[in-house]
Design a protein around this motif. Structure first.
Motif, PDB file in Angstrom:
ATOM      1  N   CYS A 230      -2.939   6.648  -5.125  1.00 30.29           N
ATOM      2  CA  CYS A 230      -4.201   7.056  -4.510  1.00 30.29           C
ATOM      3  C   CYS A 230      -3.899   7.992  -3.347  1.00 30.29           C
ATOM      4  O   CYS A 230      -2.956   7.762  -2.584  1.00 30.29           O
ATOM      5  CB  CYS A 230      -4.969   5.838  -4.011  1.00 30.29           C
ATOM      6  N   THR A 231      -4.702   9.035  -3.229  1.00 30.79           N
ATOM      7  CA  THR A 231      -4.489  10.039  -2.203  1.00 30.79           C
ATOM      8  C   THR A 231      -5.826  10.621  -1.761  1.00 30.79           C
ATOM      9  O   THR A 231      -6.797  10.579  -2.515  1.00 30.79           O
ATOM     10  CB  THR A 231      -3.553  11.162  -2.714  1.00 30.79           C
ATOM     11  N   ALA A 232      -5.860  11.163  -0.573  1.00 32.68           N
ATOM     12  CA  ALA A 232      -7.074  11.810  -0.072  1.00 32.68           C
ATOM     13  C   ALA A 232      -7.179  13.252  -0.561  1.00 32.68           C
ATOM     14  O   ALA A 232      -8.260  13.827  -0.550  1.00 32.68           O
ATOM     15  CB  ALA A 232      -7.103  11.776   1.456  1.00 32.68           C
ATOM     16  N   ASP A 233      -6.075  13.843  -1.012  1.00 36.49           N
ATOM     17  CA  ASP A 233      -6.075  15.230  -1.467  1.00 36.49           C
ATOM     18  C   ASP A 233      -5.276  15.336  -2.762  1.00 36.49           C
ATOM     19  O   ASP A 233      -4.069  15.591  -2.757  1.00 36.49           O
ATOM     20  CB  ASP A 233      -5.496  16.137  -0.380  1.00 36.49           C
ATOM     21  N   VAL A 234      -5.961  15.129  -3.879  1.00 35.15           N
ATOM     22  CA  VAL A 234      -5.323  15.130  -5.192  1.00 35.15           C
ATOM     23  C   VAL A 234      -4.628  16.465  -5.465  1.00 35.15           C
ATOM     24  O   VAL A 234      -3.495  16.492  -5.937  1.00 35.15           O
ATOM     25  CB  VAL A 234      -6.361  14.801  -6.292  1.00 35.15           C
ATOM     26  N   SER A 235      -5.281  17.571  -5.155  1.00 37.30           N
ATOM     27  CA  SER A 235      -4.708  18.896  -5.427  1.00 37.30           C
ATOM     28  C   SER A 235      -3.406  19.126  -4.669  1.00 37.30           C
ATOM     29  O   SER A 235      -2.422  19.598  -5.241  1.00 37.30           O
ATOM     30  CB  SER A 235      -5.703  19.998  -5.065  1.00 37.30           C
ATOM     31  N   ALA A 236      -3.386  18.800  -3.391  1.00 39.24           N
ATOM     32  CA  ALA A 236      -2.179  19.005  -2.578  1.00 39.24           C
ATOM     33  C   ALA A 236      -1.038  18.120  -3.064  1.00 39.24           C
ATOM     34  O   ALA A 236       0.111  18.565  -3.148  1.00 39.24           O
ATOM     35  CB  ALA A 236      -2.473  18.741  -1.106  1.00 39.24           C
TER      36      ALA A 236
ATOM     37  N   LEU B 123       3.754  10.253 -13.594  1.00 37.38           N
ATOM     38  CA  LEU B 123       3.028   9.688 -12.472  1.00 37.38           C
ATOM     39  C   LEU B 123       1.658  10.341 -12.449  1.00 37.38           C
ATOM     40  O   LEU B 123       1.451  11.384 -13.048  1.00 37.38           O
ATOM     41  CB  LEU B 123       3.769   9.837 -11.139  1.00 37.38           C
ATOM     42  N   ALA B 124       0.728   9.680 -11.790  1.00 44.84           N
ATOM     43  CA  ALA B 124      -0.625  10.219 -11.700  1.00 44.84           C
ATOM     44  C   ALA B 124      -1.114  10.103 -10.269  1.00 44.84           C
ATOM     45  O   ALA B 124      -0.606   9.296  -9.484  1.00 44.84           O
ATOM     46  CB  ALA B 124      -1.561   9.487 -12.656  1.00 44.84           C
ATOM     47  N   LEU B 125      -2.104  10.907  -9.949  1.00 47.87           N
ATOM     48  CA  LEU B 125      -2.692  10.941  -8.611  1.00 47.87           C
ATOM     49  C   LEU B 125      -4.192  10.761  -8.758  1.00 47.87           C
ATOM     50  O   LEU B 125      -4.815  11.381  -9.621  1.00 47.87           O
ATOM     51  CB  LEU B 125      -2.367  12.268  -7.944  1.00 47.87           C
ATOM     52  N   LEU B 126      -4.758   9.912  -7.917  1.00 47.74           N
ATOM     53  CA  LEU B 126      -6.170   9.555  -8.004  1.00 47.74           C
ATOM     54  C   LEU B 126      -6.806   9.653  -6.630  1.00 47.74           C
ATOM     55  O   LEU B 126      -6.243   9.162  -5.640  1.00 47.74           O
ATOM     56  CB  LEU B 126      -6.298   8.124  -8.541  1.00 47.74           C
TER      57      LEU B 126
ATOM     58  N   GLY C  40     -13.383  -1.914  -1.808  1.00 47.43           N
ATOM     59  CA  GLY C  40     -12.438  -2.470  -0.838  1.00 47.43           C
ATOM     60  C   GLY C  40     -10.991  -2.083  -1.081  1.00 47.43           C
ATOM     61  O   GLY C  40     -10.119  -2.446  -0.305  1.00 47.43           O
ATOM     62  N   TYR C  41     -10.704  -1.353  -2.151  1.00 47.91           N
ATOM     63  CA  TYR C  41      -9.325  -0.988  -2.470  1.00 47.91           C
ATOM     64  C   TYR C  41      -9.075   0.517  -2.438  1.00 47.91           C
ATOM     65  O   TYR C  41      -7.985   0.971  -2.750  1.00 47.91           O
ATOM     66  CB  TYR C  41      -8.929  -1.535  -3.842  1.00 47.91           C
ATOM     67  N   GLY C  42     -10.037   1.296  -2.058  1.00 50.07           N
ATOM     68  CA  GLY C  42      -9.904   2.749  -2.059  1.00 50.07           C
ATOM     69  C   GLY C  42      -9.154   3.271  -0.861  1.00 50.07           C
ATOM     70  O   GLY C  42      -9.747   3.860   0.046  1.00 50.07           O
ATOM     71  N   GLU C  43      -7.868   3.069  -0.835  1.00 46.25           N
ATOM     72  CA  GLU C  43      -7.012   3.528   0.259  1.00 46.25           C
ATOM     73  C   GLU C  43      -5.883   4.383  -0.294  1.00 46.25           C
ATOM     74  O   GLU C  43      -5.441   4.169  -1.427  1.00 46.25           O
ATOM     75  CB  GLU C  43      -6.400   2.337   0.991  1.00 46.25           C
ATOM     76  N   ALA C  44      -5.413   5.300   0.491  1.00 51.74           N
ATOM     77  CA  ALA C  44      -4.246   6.081   0.089  1.00 51.74           C
ATOM     78  C   ALA C  44      -3.049   5.149  -0.065  1.00 51.74           C
ATOM     79  O   ALA C  44      -2.931   4.149   0.657  1.00 51.74           O
ATOM     80  CB  ALA C  44      -3.956   7.164   1.122  1.00 51.74           C
TER      81      ALA C  44
END
Length: 134
Positions: free
Chosen positions: A10-16, A48-51, A61-65
């Motif tokens: 999980c990330t705040a900036d999927v593109s980066a 690997l994947a990025l979300l 409650g689980y949406g954290e980097a």
């Protein structure tokens, strides 16, 4: 039967984050949207994947980097890659060093804050050799 296994970070900036793994480690995109990117390395098929951490598919409650984990990437020549990462301005969290347990490595940080441990295996010290069954 298990048909696949890969981390989804999980990330705040999927593109980066996706750009980081493509540019510095040679991953190729197998699926891309604005909230999810799936990557596969062409040499060995590692994935690997990025979300996006705020995406509705993540339980409340689980949406954290991603934090508190390392992504280990084993390479042929960590010294050469560490120099390229440094020249590109990738943040180094732990300088290049050799470990008695059989690794030469550098730890860098991806744009989402995930620690990436870039490793080349080296001969372990005698006290660790037995743990490898050598």
């Amino acid at each position: 039967m298990l048909t696949g296994c890969y981390p989804v970070l999980c990330t705040a900036d999927v593109s980066a984050s996706a750009r980081f793994y493509r540019e510095h480690f040679g991953f190729a995109t197998t699926f891309e949207s604005d909230w999810y990117v799936s990557l596969r390395h062409p040499d060995r098929g590692h994935e690997l994947a990025l979300l996006d951490a705020s995406h509705e598919s993540i339980p409340a409650g689980y949406g954290e980097a991603a934090r508190g984990m390392l992504v280990n990437l084993e390479v042929d020549d960590v010294d050469e890659l560490a120099a390229r990462l440094d020249a590109a301005g990738v943040p180094t969290v732990q300088a290049l060093r050799s470990e008695a347990f059989g690794q030469r490595h550098v730890i860098v940080r991806d744009p989402g804050g995930v620690l990436v441990d870039v490793i080349t295996e080296i001969e372990p010290a005698p006290e660790f050799a037995a743990a490898f069954g050598r």
